[in-house]
Design a protein around this motif. Structure first.
Motif, PDB file in Angstrom:
ATOM      1  N   SER A  46       1.013  -0.908   0.163  1.00 32.11           N
ATOM      2  CA  SER A  46       0.233  -0.469  -0.059  1.00 32.11           C
ATOM      3  C   SER A  46       1.141   0.803   0.120  1.00 32.11           C
ATOM      4  N   PHE A  47       1.430   0.841   1.053  1.00 34.27           N
ATOM      5  CA  PHE A  47       2.927   2.569   0.914  1.00 34.27           C
ATOM      6  C   PHE A  47       3.320   2.933  -0.300  1.00 34.27           C
ATOM      7  N   GLY A  48       3.923   1.797  -0.787  1.00 38.40           N
ATOM      8  CA  GLY A  48       4.185   1.563  -2.815  1.00 38.40           C
ATOM      9  C   GLY A  48       3.328   2.267  -3.860  1.00 38.40           C
ATOM     10  N   SER A  49       2.059   1.844  -3.962  1.00 37.22           N
ATOM     11  CA  SER A  49       1.289   2.007  -4.779  1.00 37.22           C
ATOM     12  C   SER A  49       0.879   3.963  -4.286  1.00 37.22           C
ATOM     13  N   GLU A  50       0.847   4.354  -2.838  1.00 39.33           N
ATOM     14  CA  GLU A  50       0.777   5.221  -1.959  1.00 39.33           C
ATOM     15  C   GLU A  50       1.523   6.496  -2.569  1.00 39.33           C
ATOM     16  N   GLY A  51       2.741   5.364  -2.391  1.00 46.11           N
ATOM     17  CA  GLY A  51       3.868   6.106  -3.125  1.00 46.11           C
ATOM     18  C   GLY A  51       3.910   6.813  -4.760  1.00 46.11           C
ATOM     19  N   ARG A  52       3.138   6.017  -5.271  1.00 48.29           N
ATOM     20  CA  ARG A  52       3.282   6.509  -6.892  1.00 48.29           C
ATOM     21  C   ARG A  52       2.741   7.520  -7.091  1.00 48.29           C
ATOM     22  N   GLU A  53       1.393   7.055  -6.340  1.00 55.67           N
ATOM     23  CA  GLU A  53       0.277   7.924  -6.674  1.00 55.67           C
ATOM     24  C   GLU A  53       0.775   9.724  -6.210  1.00 55.67           C
ATOM     25  N   THR A  54       1.681   9.780  -4.711  1.00 57.17           N
ATOM     26  CA  THR A  54       1.579  10.630  -4.202  1.00 57.17           C
ATOM     27  C   THR A  54       2.645  11.153  -5.271  1.00 57.17           C
ATOM     28  N   LEU A  55       4.313  10.974  -5.551  1.00 55.08           N
ATOM     29  CA  LEU A  55       5.000  10.952  -6.757  1.00 55.08           C
ATOM     30  C   LEU A  55       4.576  11.893  -8.049  1.00 55.08           C
ATOM     31  N   ALA A  56       3.303  11.205  -7.713  1.00 51.30           N
ATOM     32  CA  ALA A  56       2.553  12.124  -9.401  1.00 51.30           C
ATOM     33  C   ALA A  56       2.125  13.063  -9.220  1.00 51.30           C
ATOM     34  N   LEU A  57       1.230  13.061  -8.176  1.00 48.85           N
ATOM     35  CA  LEU A  57       0.828  14.589  -7.295  1.00 48.85           C
ATOM     36  C   LEU A  57       1.028  15.666  -7.528  1.00 48.85           C
ATOM     37  N   LEU A  58       3.190  14.859  -6.636  1.00 45.38           N
ATOM     38  CA  LEU A  58       3.706  15.933  -6.270  1.00 45.38           C
ATOM     39  C   LEU A  58       4.234  16.694  -8.047  1.00 45.38           C
ATOM     40  N   GLY A  59       4.417  15.985  -9.158  1.00 43.73           N
ATOM     41  CA  GLY A  59       4.960  15.805 -10.536  1.00 43.73           C
ATOM     42  C   GLY A  59       4.291  16.355 -11.298  1.00 43.73           C
ATOM     43  N   THR A  60       2.718  16.755 -10.388  1.00 42.11           N
ATOM     44  CA  THR A  60       2.413  17.903 -11.504  1.00 42.11           C
ATOM     45  C   THR A  60       2.104  18.564 -10.356  1.00 42.11           C
ATOM     46  N   ARG A  61       2.172  19.335  -9.853  1.00 41.43           N
ATOM     47  CA  ARG A  61       2.357  20.192  -8.865  1.00 41.43           C
ATOM     48  C   ARG A  61       2.637  21.259  -9.146  1.00 41.43           C
ATOM     49  N   ILE A  62       4.229  19.935  -9.136  1.00 39.68           N
ATOM     50  CA  ILE A  62       5.479  20.521  -9.663  1.00 39.68           C
ATOM     51  C   ILE A  62       5.439  21.474 -10.497  1.00 39.68           C
ATOM     52  N   GLU A  63       4.768  20.875 -11.669  1.00 42.27           N
ATOM     53  CA  GLU A  63       5.109  21.595 -13.436  1.00 42.27           C
ATOM     54  C   GLU A  63       4.075  22.628 -13.145  1.00 42.27           C
ATOM     55  N   GLU A  64       2.753  22.441 -12.753  1.00 42.81           N
ATOM     56  CA  GLU A  64       1.415  23.212 -12.425  1.00 42.81           C
ATOM     57  C   GLU A  64       2.641  24.647 -11.435  1.00 42.81           C
ATOM     58  N   ALA A  65       3.605  25.209 -10.315  1.00 43.92           N
ATOM     59  CA  ALA A  65       4.253  25.917 -10.035  1.00 43.92           C
ATOM     60  C   ALA A  65       5.453  26.481 -10.594  1.00 43.92           C
ATOM     61  N   GLN A  66       5.203  25.770 -11.464  1.00 45.09           N
ATOM     62  CA  GLN A  66       6.729  25.386 -12.562  1.00 45.09           C
ATOM     63  C   GLN A  66       5.927  27.250 -13.720  1.00 45.09           C
ATOM     64  N   ALA A  67       4.710  26.531 -13.996  1.00 45.94           N
ATOM     65  CA  ALA A  67       3.805  27.361 -15.064  1.00 45.94           C
ATOM     66  C   ALA A  67       4.003  28.559 -14.213  1.00 45.94           C
ATOM     67  N   ALA A  68       3.316  28.684 -13.122  1.00 46.13           N
ATOM     68  CA  ALA A  68       2.770  29.502 -12.689  1.00 46.13           C
ATOM     69  C   ALA A  68       3.552  29.979 -12.143  1.00 46.13           C
ATOM     70  N   ALA A  69       5.114  30.068 -11.991  1.00 47.05           N
ATOM     71  CA  ALA A  69       6.220  31.310 -11.652  1.00 47.05           C
ATOM     72  C   ALA A  69       6.793  31.703 -12.886  1.00 47.05           C
ATOM     73  N   GLN A  70       6.610  31.299 -13.811  1.00 46.12           N
ATOM     74  CA  GLN A  70       6.856  30.984 -15.964  1.00 46.12           C
ATOM     75  C   GLN A  70       5.773  32.383 -15.608  1.00 46.12           C
ATOM     76  N   ARG A  71       4.571  32.511 -15.769  1.00 44.00           N
ATOM     77  CA  ARG A  71       4.003  33.828 -16.042  1.00 44.00           C
ATOM     78  C   ARG A  71       3.805  35.182 -14.929  1.00 44.00           C
ATOM     79  N   LEU A  72       3.718  34.108 -13.571  1.00 41.96           N
ATOM     80  CA  LEU A  72       4.947  35.132 -13.085  1.00 41.96           C
ATOM     81  C   LEU A  72       6.132  36.147 -13.300  1.00 41.96           C
ATOM     82  N   GLU A  73       7.051  35.760 -13.802  1.00 39.38           N
ATOM     83  CA  GLU A  73       8.077  36.462 -14.253  1.00 39.38           C
ATOM     84  C   GLU A  73       7.831  37.338 -15.931  1.00 39.38           C
ATOM     85  N   GLU A  74       6.678  36.658 -16.343  1.00 32.73           N
ATOM     86  CA  GLU A  74       6.255  37.112 -17.236  1.00 32.73           C
ATOM     87  C   GLU A  74       5.030  38.221 -17.611  1.00 32.73           C
ATOM     88  N   LEU A  75       4.453  38.193 -16.036  1.00 30.09           N
ATOM     89  CA  LEU A  75       3.918  39.400 -15.563  1.00 30.09           C
ATOM     90  C   LEU A  75       4.771  40.635 -14.737  1.00 30.09           C
TER      91      LEU A  75
END
Length: 103
Positions: free
Chosen positions: A57-86
Motif C-alpha cells: 500500500s505504501f508503494g502504491s500510495e507513494g507512486r500516487e503521491t509522486l505523480a501528484l507531486l510531479g503535477t504540482r511541480i509542473e503547475e508551480a513552474q508554469a505559475a512561476a513562469q507566468r509571474l516572471e512574464e507579468l
C-alpha cells in the motif's frame, strides 16, 4: 517358581504402567506447547501479511503521491513562469511610462 515369575512380571507391568503414565503426561504437555507455538506462528504470519500489505500500500500510495507531486511541480513552474512574464511586463510598462513622462 511360578509365583516368583508372576511377581517379577507384575513389577514389570507396574513399572511399565508408571512409565507410560509419565510419558503420557509429557506428551500432553508437549501437545499444549505445540498448540501454543502454532497460535504464535499463526499470529506471526498474520502480522507479516499485514506488514506486506502495508508495504504494498505504501508503494502504491507513494507512486500516487509522486505523480501528484510531479503535477504540482509542473503547475508551480508554469505559475512561476507566468509571474516572471507579468513582472517583466510590469517593469517594461513602468519604464515606458517613465520615458513618456520625461519627454
Amino acid at each position: 517358581m511360578s509365583s516368583l515369575a508372576n511377581i517379577i512380571l507384575f513389577i514389570a507391568l507396574v513399572t511399565t504402567s508408571a512409565m507410560v503414565a509419565v510419558m503420557y503426561r509429557k506428551l500432553k504437555r508437549l501437545d499444549q506447547y505445540h498448540a501454543e507455538y502454532k497460535r504464535i506462528f499463526d499470529k506471526t504470519g498474520e502480522a507479516l501479511m499485514g506488514a506486506q500489505n502495508a508495504v504494498a500500500s505504501f508503494g502504491s500510495e507513494g507512486r500516487e503521491t509522486l505523480a501528484l507531486l510531479g503535477t504540482r511541480i509542473e503547475e508551480a513552474q508554469a505559475a512561476a513562469q507566468r509571474l516572471e512574464e507579468l513582472t517583466r511586463s510590469a517593469h517594461e510598462l513602468t519604464q515606458s511610462r517613465s520615458h513618456v513622462s520625461n519627454q
